[in-house]
Enzyme design. Structure first.
Site, PDB file in Angstrom:
ATOM      1  N   GLU A  24      32.767 -40.150  12.988  1.00 54.50           N
ATOM      2  CA  GLU A  24      32.110 -41.432  13.206  1.00 54.50           C
ATOM      3  C   GLU A  24      32.481 -42.404  12.090  1.00 54.50           C
ATOM      4  O   GLU A  24      32.312 -42.098  10.915  1.00 54.50           O
ATOM      5  CB  GLU A  24      30.582 -41.269  13.273  1.00 54.50           C
ATOM      6  N   HIS A  82      28.516 -48.430  13.789  1.00 55.19           N
ATOM      7  CA  HIS A  82      29.118 -47.107  13.676  1.00 55.19           C
ATOM      8  C   HIS A  82      29.736 -46.746  15.017  1.00 55.19           C
ATOM      9  O   HIS A  82      29.482 -47.404  16.034  1.00 55.19           O
ATOM     10  CB  HIS A  82      28.132 -46.052  13.159  1.00 55.19           C
ATOM     11  N   HIS A  84      30.923 -43.836  18.030  1.00 56.30           N
ATOM     12  CA  HIS A  84      30.636 -42.545  18.664  1.00 56.30           C
ATOM     13  C   HIS A  84      31.914 -42.084  19.363  1.00 56.30           C
ATOM     14  O   HIS A  84      32.522 -42.883  20.067  1.00 56.30           O
ATOM     15  CB  HIS A  84      29.559 -42.687  19.747  1.00 56.30           C
ATOM     16  N   ASP A  94      20.081 -41.492  15.527  1.00 53.01           N
ATOM     17  CA  ASP A  94      20.202 -42.947  15.324  1.00 53.01           C
ATOM     18  C   ASP A  94      18.822 -43.593  15.422  1.00 53.01           C
ATOM     19  O   ASP A  94      18.450 -44.426  14.599  1.00 53.01           O
ATOM     20  CB  ASP A  94      21.115 -43.575  16.385  1.00 53.01           C
TER      21      ASP A  94
HETATM   22 ZN   LIG Z   1      25.110 -42.797  16.426  1.00 52.82          ZN
END
Ligand SMILES: [Zn+2]
Length: 134
Positions: A24, A82, A84, A94
């Site tokens: 990530e 961020h 994924h 999250d």
């Molecule tokens: Zn996340």
């Protein structure tokens, strides 16, 4: 709430996500609040110290340095981005961390299909933030 990005800023997040994939990617977004519009002026990639494919953590010292620098330039910390290696929905983790950063805008970008989504916790509720790329 609307978060406004330039095409270059959106591309910068996609490039960072692809560069780190499947880890990530993460970073801060900085700019100006204009009423209900969050205008992004700077996207700053930061290190994911967990090097994880399912979560991220920003180095607090690195974040603080960037924050102080950019606040010195008159910019506001708007939130985080961020990536994924899957869809752009917030994970349970999250959501847990978003609750620690109420009002912060969280942009998630998929490093698989380049989908963007943005979320915010306001008044204890998760809200989707409209993303405008121009
Ligand atoms: Zn996340």
């Amino acid at each position: 709430m609307i978060v406004k990005l330039s095409r270059e800023q959106a591309n910068q997040m996609i490039e960072e996500a692809l560069k780190r994939h499947p880890i990530e990617a993460c970073g801060g977004i900085f700019g100006r609040m204009e009423g209900e519009i969050a205008r992004v002026e700077r996207v700053v990639p930061l290190r994911n110290i967990l090097e994880s494919e399912i979560m991220f953590q920003i180095d607090p010292e690195e974040f603080l340095r960037v924050l102080l620098d950019l606040e010195g330039e008159g910019l506001t910390h708007l939130g985080f981005f961020h990536s994924h290696p899957g869809n752009a929905r917030p994970s349970m983790l999250d959501l847990k961390y978003m609750r620690l950063w109420p009002e912060s805008i969280w942009i998630i970008v998929s490093s698989v299909n380049y989908e963007f989504a943005a979320y915010q916790i306001t008044g204890g509720n998760l809200r989707e933030v409209y993303i405008s790329i121009e």
